[in-house]
Design an enzyme around this catalytic site. Structure first.
Site, mmCIF file in Angstrom:
data_model
loop_
_atom_site.group_PDB
_atom_site.id
_atom_site.type_symbol
_atom_site.label_atom_id
_atom_site.label_comp_id
_atom_site.label_asym_id
_atom_site.label_seq_id
_atom_site.Cartn_x
_atom_site.Cartn_y
_atom_site.Cartn_z
ATOM 1 N N ARG A 53 0.821 -1.223 0.000
ATOM 2 C CA ARG A 53 0.000 0.000 0.000
ATOM 3 C C ARG A 53 0.851 1.268 0.000
ATOM 4 O O ARG A 53 0.596 2.203 -0.752
ATOM 5 C CB ARG A 53 -0.924 0.004 1.212
ATOM 6 C CG ARG A 53 -2.097 -0.952 1.090
ATOM 7 C CD ARG A 53 -2.924 -0.933 2.349
ATOM 8 N NE ARG A 53 -2.228 -1.636 3.399
ATOM 9 C CZ ARG A 53 -2.564 -2.854 3.845
ATOM 10 N NH1 ARG A 53 -3.597 -3.468 3.337
ATOM 11 N NH2 ARG A 53 -1.879 -3.435 4.800
ATOM 12 N N ILE A 54 1.852 1.309 0.887
ATOM 13 C CA ILE A 54 2.641 2.539 1.042
ATOM 14 C C ILE A 54 3.788 2.593 0.026
ATOM 15 O O ILE A 54 3.970 3.596 -0.675
ATOM 16 C CB ILE A 54 3.177 2.641 2.488
ATOM 17 C CG1 ILE A 54 1.990 2.742 3.470
ATOM 18 C CG2 ILE A 54 4.106 3.841 2.643
ATOM 19 C CD1 ILE A 54 2.340 2.544 4.937
ATOM 20 N N PRO B 159 6.382 -4.983 6.244
ATOM 21 C CA PRO B 159 5.827 -5.154 7.594
ATOM 22 C C PRO B 159 6.835 -5.777 8.560
ATOM 23 O O PRO B 159 7.769 -6.463 8.123
ATOM 24 C CB PRO B 159 4.652 -6.107 7.379
ATOM 25 C CG PRO B 159 4.927 -6.804 6.095
ATOM 26 C CD PRO B 159 5.855 -5.965 5.290
ATOM 27 N N ARG C 241 9.005 0.096 10.323
ATOM 28 C CA ARG C 241 9.040 -0.347 11.723
ATOM 29 C C ARG C 241 10.487 -0.439 12.200
ATOM 30 O O ARG C 241 11.362 -0.872 11.448
ATOM 31 C CB ARG C 241 8.382 -1.726 11.879
ATOM 32 C CG ARG C 241 6.856 -1.689 11.939
ATOM 33 C CD ARG C 241 6.343 -1.046 13.233
ATOM 34 N NE ARG C 241 4.891 -1.025 13.321
ATOM 35 C CZ ARG C 241 4.082 -0.094 12.835
ATOM 36 N NH1 ARG C 241 4.592 0.941 12.195
ATOM 37 N NH2 ARG C 241 2.786 -0.178 12.985
ATOM 38 N N ASP D 121 11.834 7.284 10.992
ATOM 39 C CA ASP D 121 10.585 7.661 11.666
ATOM 40 C C ASP D 121 10.220 6.633 12.718
ATOM 41 O O ASP D 121 9.245 6.802 13.439
ATOM 42 C CB ASP D 121 9.460 7.804 10.634
ATOM 43 C CG ASP D 121 8.192 8.390 11.251
ATOM 44 O OD1 ASP D 121 8.311 9.419 11.942
ATOM 45 O OD2 ASP D 121 7.103 7.818 11.062
ATOM 46 N N GLU E 183 11.283 2.020 20.518
ATOM 47 C CA GLU E 183 10.451 3.231 20.669
ATOM 48 C C GLU E 183 9.251 3.036 21.599
ATOM 49 O O GLU E 183 8.674 4.016 22.074
ATOM 50 C CB GLU E 183 9.943 3.700 19.305
ATOM 51 C CG GLU E 183 8.862 2.798 18.704
ATOM 52 C CD GLU E 183 8.409 3.254 17.322
ATOM 53 O OE1 GLU E 183 9.254 3.593 16.488
ATOM 54 O OE2 GLU E 183 7.177 3.278 17.101
ATOM 55 N N HIS F 153 7.722 8.489 14.913
ATOM 56 C CA HIS F 153 6.649 7.659 14.339
ATOM 57 C C HIS F 153 5.455 8.534 13.935
ATOM 58 O O HIS F 153 4.316 8.299 14.342
ATOM 59 C CB HIS F 153 6.213 6.590 15.337
ATOM 60 C CG HIS F 153 5.654 5.379 14.657
ATOM 61 N ND1 HIS F 153 6.009 4.111 14.967
ATOM 62 C CD2 HIS F 153 4.754 5.260 13.643
ATOM 63 C CE1 HIS F 153 5.362 3.251 14.200
ATOM 64 N NE2 HIS F 153 4.591 3.934 13.386
#
Ligand code: NAD
Length: 332
Positions: free
Chosen positions: A156-157, A209, A237, A261, A266, A298
């Site tokens: 998707r991204i 992912p 991620r 990001d 995190e 993020h």
């Protein structure tokens, strides 16, 4: 009237919750708190539940939700790794996520940060703050049009990122994905391996992912394959990247810079206000201090469109389960 409890609500969520509740004639009670052992009894009496949970639920919490007659949990994020789906199944809870709330928001941010790195934005900003307004070779840059971009993961991204670089900037775009997409292949040259994709790229941007197979996908071996002087972007991620290996690659001059990001440790920090606390994380402090890294908390997704879609899709999934016993967004 149907009653839904929505937790971990942020200020920017409220207008979309109110609008949805009015449109659907549903009572939605909101709280800023996440679900915890201490406050779980406040969920009793509600028909549905939406969370934006960062910390895992204990077995006792799953069990209590079932005792309260709750049938589902609508998580307001794409990731649902905070949930133990075996426990959710055991206590007959349908867990749903929001798999796609604004791929463009994340893609646009990844492209922006890549370009900020290429254009030496950090260095220019520091010089301006010091009132050094000179043009000099250390901040001489390149046109994005002349660069080769490697997009790792064209779902998707990643597919939007690839399209922006290929069609917007007219860059040469290569990609690696074990499941190439025929539409994306029209403007991207798929390579047979990750190594091949990163080898000639000036910008490598990561959009896969976080699975157990992808843990530390970017390690010392992969960074050693990068073209010298390349830029690395991770808006996916933190666990996909061995941060120490990245720092070592930067120190050795294998890579010019990185826009991150996400960060592997995190959890509990992004997003939160740590201004009045000791950070106690030397690795994170190193990322923050370095001129050759742009670190963001993020935040790639954080646009009005994404905030609205997260609320609407999660509340719709809740109502679907209450009305039909199921939702297309269930993950278990
Ligand atoms: P997606 O599932 O649509 O696409 C992922 C793609 O990666 C798939 O095409 C898959 O085949 C491919 N892939 C899987 N393993 C791979 C590997 N080892 N090498 C190459 N390709 C591989 O996912 P998406 O919605 O595009 O999300 C991409 C990433 O963005 C995820 O990690 C997600 O968690 C992250 N994300 C970040 C933010 C943010 O704010 N920073 C927000 C949402 C999503």
């Amino acid at each position: 009237m149907t009653k839904i409890k929505i937790m971990s609500v942020r200020d920017e969520d409220r207008q979309y919750i109110d609008k949805w509740a009015t449109e659907h004639q549903v009572t939605v009670e909101l709280t800023t708190e996440p679900l915890t052992e201490e406050n779980i009894d406040t969920v009793a009496g509600f028909d549905g539940l939406s969370l934006s949970q960062q910390l895992p639920l204990t077995e006792n919490m799953y069990s209590k939700l079932q005792q309260f007659g709750i049938k589902q949990i609508a998580q307001r994020s794409a990731g649902f790794d905070t949930y133990d789906l075996d426990l959710a199944n055991k206590y007959q809870l349908i867990v749903s996520n929001v798999p796609s709330y604004s791929p463009s928001s994340i893609a646009e941010f990844a492209v922006t940060q890549a370009i900020n790195m290429v254009r030496n934005f950090n260095d220019i900003q520091q010089k301006v703050i010091a009132h050094d307004f000179r043009w000099e070779p250390s901040i001489l840059s390149q046109s994005i049009r002349d660069l080769k971009v490697a997009v790792i993961g064209t779902g998707r991204i990643g597919s939007v990122v690839a399209r922006i670089f290929a069609e917007g900037y007219q860059s040469d775009v290569v990609a690696y994905d074990p499941f190439p997409n025929e539409h994306v292949a029209q403007f991207v040259d798929y390579k047979a391996s990750l190594e091949e994709a990163v080898r000639e790229a000036d910008i490598v941007t990561l959009h896969v992912p976080a699975t157990k197979y992808n843990h530390y996908l970017f390690d010392e071996h992969i960074f050693a394959q990068f073209k010298k002087g390349a830029i690395f972007v991770n808006c996916a991620r933190g666990s996909l990247v061995n941060t120490k290996a990245l720092l070592s690659a930067l120190d050795k001059g294998l890579i010019k810079g990185a826009a991150l990001d996400t960060y592997e440790f995190e959890r509990g920090l992004f997003p939160s206000d740590q201004r009045n606390h000791a950070l106690n994380d030397d690795l994170l402090q190193t990322l923050i201090d370095r001129q050759d890294i742009i670190l963001t908390p993020h935040i790639a997704f954080y646009t009005e469109a994404a905030v609205e879609n997260l609320i609407v899709d999660a509340l719709n999934a809740t109502l679907d389960v209450l009305n039909t016993g199921d939702t297309a967004l269930r993950v278990n």
